[in-house]
Enzyme design. Structure first.
Site, PDB file in Angstrom:
ATOM      1  N   ASP A  93      48.706  49.529  36.699  1.00  0.00           N
ATOM      2  CA  ASP A  93      48.068  48.528  35.846  1.00  0.00           C
ATOM      3  C   ASP A  93      48.747  48.390  34.486  1.00  0.00           C
ATOM      4  O   ASP A  93      48.093  48.404  33.439  1.00  0.00           O
ATOM      5  CB  ASP A  93      46.575  48.844  35.661  1.00  0.00           C
ATOM      6  CG  ASP A  93      45.763  48.511  36.901  1.00  0.00           C
ATOM      7  OD1 ASP A  93      46.034  47.468  37.508  1.00  0.00           O
ATOM      8  OD2 ASP A  93      44.875  49.299  37.268  1.00  0.00           O
ATOM      9  N   ASP A 126      45.203  41.882  44.365  1.00  0.00           N
ATOM     10  CA  ASP A 126      45.720  42.393  43.101  1.00  0.00           C
ATOM     11  C   ASP A 126      47.203  42.737  43.283  1.00  0.00           C
ATOM     12  O   ASP A 126      47.579  43.359  44.276  1.00  0.00           O
ATOM     13  CB  ASP A 126      44.916  43.635  42.699  1.00  0.00           C
ATOM     14  CG  ASP A 126      45.290  44.194  41.341  1.00  0.00           C
ATOM     15  OD1 ASP A 126      46.457  44.612  41.165  1.00  0.00           O
ATOM     16  OD2 ASP A 126      44.419  44.241  40.460  1.00  0.00           O
ATOM     17  N   ASP A 186      49.843  51.705  41.654  1.00  0.00           N
ATOM     18  CA  ASP A 186      48.918  50.800  40.957  1.00  0.00           C
ATOM     19  C   ASP A 186      48.621  51.329  39.555  1.00  0.00           C
ATOM     20  O   ASP A 186      47.543  51.848  39.281  1.00  0.00           O
ATOM     21  CB  ASP A 186      47.622  50.671  41.767  1.00  0.00           C
ATOM     22  CG  ASP A 186      46.599  49.790  41.063  1.00  0.00           C
ATOM     23  OD1 ASP A 186      47.013  48.875  40.342  1.00  0.00           O
ATOM     24  OD2 ASP A 186      45.392  50.032  41.217  1.00  0.00           O
ATOM     25  N   HIS A 209      47.799  46.406  44.259  1.00  0.00           N
ATOM     26  CA  HIS A 209      46.977  47.082  45.259  1.00  0.00           C
ATOM     27  C   HIS A 209      47.569  47.098  46.662  1.00  0.00           C
ATOM     28  O   HIS A 209      46.850  47.309  47.642  1.00  0.00           O
ATOM     29  CB  HIS A 209      45.591  46.446  45.302  1.00  0.00           C
ATOM     30  CG  HIS A 209      44.710  46.876  44.183  1.00  0.00           C
ATOM     31  ND1 HIS A 209      43.340  46.737  44.206  1.00  0.00           N
ATOM     32  CD2 HIS A 209      44.997  47.462  42.990  1.00  0.00           C
ATOM     33  CE1 HIS A 209      42.822  47.198  43.070  1.00  0.00           C
ATOM     34  NE2 HIS A 209      43.819  47.640  42.332  1.00  0.00           N
ATOM     35  N   ASP A 217      44.241  42.065  35.184  1.00  0.00           N
ATOM     36  CA  ASP A 217      43.713  43.407  35.429  1.00  0.00           C
ATOM     37  C   ASP A 217      44.775  44.437  35.042  1.00  0.00           C
ATOM     38  O   ASP A 217      45.644  44.780  35.837  1.00  0.00           O
ATOM     39  CB  ASP A 217      43.307  43.574  36.891  1.00  0.00           C
ATOM     40  CG  ASP A 217      42.569  44.884  37.141  1.00  0.00           C
ATOM     41  OD1 ASP A 217      42.400  45.661  36.178  1.00  0.00           O
ATOM     42  OD2 ASP A 217      42.166  45.131  38.285  1.00  0.00           O
ATOM     43  N   GLU A 223      37.680  43.105  46.886  1.00  0.00           N
ATOM     44  CA  GLU A 223      39.028  43.524  46.497  1.00  0.00           C
ATOM     45  C   GLU A 223      39.438  44.777  47.256  1.00  0.00           C
ATOM     46  O   GLU A 223      38.727  45.783  47.246  1.00  0.00           O
ATOM     47  CB  GLU A 223      39.063  43.794  44.989  1.00  0.00           C
ATOM     48  CG  GLU A 223      40.420  44.237  44.468  1.00  0.00           C
ATOM     49  CD  GLU A 223      40.437  44.418  42.964  1.00  0.00           C
ATOM     50  OE1 GLU A 223      41.522  44.629  42.409  1.00  0.00           O
ATOM     51  OE2 GLU A 223      39.361  44.350  42.341  1.00  0.00           O
ATOM     52  N   HIS A 228      44.518  38.946  41.002  1.00  0.00           N
ATOM     53  CA  HIS A 228      44.601  39.715  39.769  1.00  0.00           C
ATOM     54  C   HIS A 228      46.066  39.895  39.404  1.00  0.00           C
ATOM     55  O   HIS A 228      46.829  40.479  40.185  1.00  0.00           O
ATOM     56  CB  HIS A 228      43.965  41.098  39.944  1.00  0.00           C
ATOM     57  CG  HIS A 228      42.480  41.095  39.870  1.00  0.00           C
ATOM     58  ND1 HIS A 228      41.727  42.243  40.066  1.00  0.00           N
ATOM     59  CD2 HIS A 228      41.592  40.109  39.601  1.00  0.00           C
ATOM     60  CE1 HIS A 228      40.436  41.949  39.925  1.00  0.00           C
ATOM     61  NE2 HIS A 228      40.334  40.659  39.658  1.00  0.00           N
TER      62      HIS A 228
END
Length: 421
Positions: free
Chosen positions: A298, A261, A296, A264, A328, A228, A288
């Protein structure tokens, strides 16, 4: 909503979609066959069960203090089960290494063994689900300098290599027992706050370390390694060793999965656009679903444009069997089980919406050069009765329809979560 109303609305929606050549039953079957890997770290704010008291590091920051955080594996598994009961379809459980169970004994990350995950494997078997796994190369004294696998300090580098080797052994045992490959994701904190002079040697060390971790030949029937990338993190703003280019090059050259992701990459980059490019060179990949806000961060996944576009591209590329989907995100400011439910159901709804696209009509128009019709149909699809199909899918799976799940979460909060210190 009454069952009769759900069925009648579904039948009407089924007719609407059939007019466009879309089989709603086939779409639900495809959704049923797609496993979503639900991440354990939403349930406890990415703290884990090592008992070391180490603060989060590596660009990771959890904010909020909503009551009811899982304090041990038993509580986390109970919370998982509650979330599972409110989400349709197939689920997997995605674990980080530092969610091990040692009976109170401190076990450092270069000493972790399969036996510390026996309870997780037994639980997964009882639940009828499969497990995925992650190395935990952050939030540790030996990661505080910003480098793990790319550290100049050979003792530190070897420590994290050993951690990675042991994680692969654990993932292999999980995959072997469950009869389904355990997807092992490798993400490393490595980077620096200010611009370094030496990027080349750091990356060479990083690659050397990854190769050492993967030196043991383990069947892909048991473990699917994934790497990743990340754009940057808090305290690591100027240099990330495992950049997008490095991760892609490593994945292609070593024939492993690439992990993309949603949070990301640069905000103007489209992860959806990467799917068709990556799958030209790799057999499989891992995505993700997350929700970046400015960076990022999340946030809990929503059925927003980015999630919708990602699922559309996976379906349009006929890649459902080639793309592993995991969640994630972590939010400690709201009910953590609600976050799981909202994020997983949003991912599934986005996927269902993609599966209900009239692909044949759209492709025929595009290949004939009729981009006017293509644009008109894509826009029309935004208000098609997807939710009627989703409600029916939930009813068929025996989980709450609409917002009915929320009452169950609040009751669980009252009965269970508020009793935790």
């Amino acid at each position: 909503m009454k069952k009769e109303s759900i069925i009648s609305q579904y039948e009407a929606a089924k007719e609407r979609f059939a007019e466009l050549g879309v089989d709603t039953d086939a779409a639900m079957d495809a959704l049923d066959a797609t496993e979503i890997s639900m991440h354990c770290w939403q349930g406890d704010d990415v703290i884990g069960f090592e008992g070391s008291g180490q603060e989060l590091s590596g660009g990771i920051l959890t904010t909020g203090n909503y009551p009811g955080r899982a304090r041990n594996a038993e509580e986390l598994r109970a919370d998982y089960e509650k979330a599972f009961s409110l989400i349709p379809g197939k689920k997997r459980a995605n674990l980080h290494e530092f969610y091990l169970e040692t009976g109170g004994k401190f076990v450092d990350r270069d000493e972790v063994e399969v036996k510390y995950f026996e309870n997780w494997m037994q639980w997964a078997k009882e639940q009828g689900i499969n497990l995925d796994f992650n190395t935990s190369m952050f939030s540790h004294p030996k990661a505080d300098a910003g480098y793990t696998l790319a550290s100049y300090d050979e003792d530190i580098r070897k420590f994290w290599v050993e951690h990675g080797i042991r994680c692969r052994d654990i993932a292999a045992e999980m995959g072997k027992r469950q009869g389904s490959p355990c997807v092992l994701n490798h993400w490393m904190v490595d980077g620096s706050k200010d611009a370094p002079v030496d990027r080349y040697d750091r990356r060479a060390l990083f690659i050397k370390s990854l190769d050492e971790i993967r030196s043991k030949d383990i069947s892909k029937d048991y473990v699917l390694d994934a790497i990743e990338s990340k754009l940057f993190g808090i305290g690591l703003e100027s240099f990330t060793v495992g950049s997008g280019e490095l991760a892609l090059g490593y994945a292609v050259s070593r024939d492993i999965l690439l992990t993309c992701d949603l949070g990301h990459f640069h905000p103007t980059e489209s992860v959806a656009d990467k799917v068709s490019a990556v799958l030209q060179f790799l057999d499989k990949m891992l995505v993700h679903t997350s929700r970046p806000v400015r960076w990022d961060s999340d946030h809990v996944v929503l059925q927003n444009d980015e999630t919708m576009a990602l699922m559309q591209e996976i379906v349009r590329a006929n890649a459902l069997q080639r793309v592993y989907i995991a969640l994630d995100f972590f939010d400690a400011s709201i009910n953590r089980i609600a976050a799981w439910v909202i994020g997983t159901r949003a991912t599934q709804k986005a996927l269902l919406s993609a599966l209900l696209e009239p692909q044949k009509l759209l492709l025929d128009a595009e290949r004939k050069g009729d981009t006017t019709f293509r644009l008109a149909l894509v826009e029309e699809m935004k208000n098609m009765p997807v939710n009627a199909v989703w409600d029916y899918y939930c009813e068929k799976n025996g989980v709450p329809v609409g917002m009915d799940w929320f009452g169950e979460v609040k009751q669980y909060e009252k009965d269970v979560l508020l009793g935790r210190d």
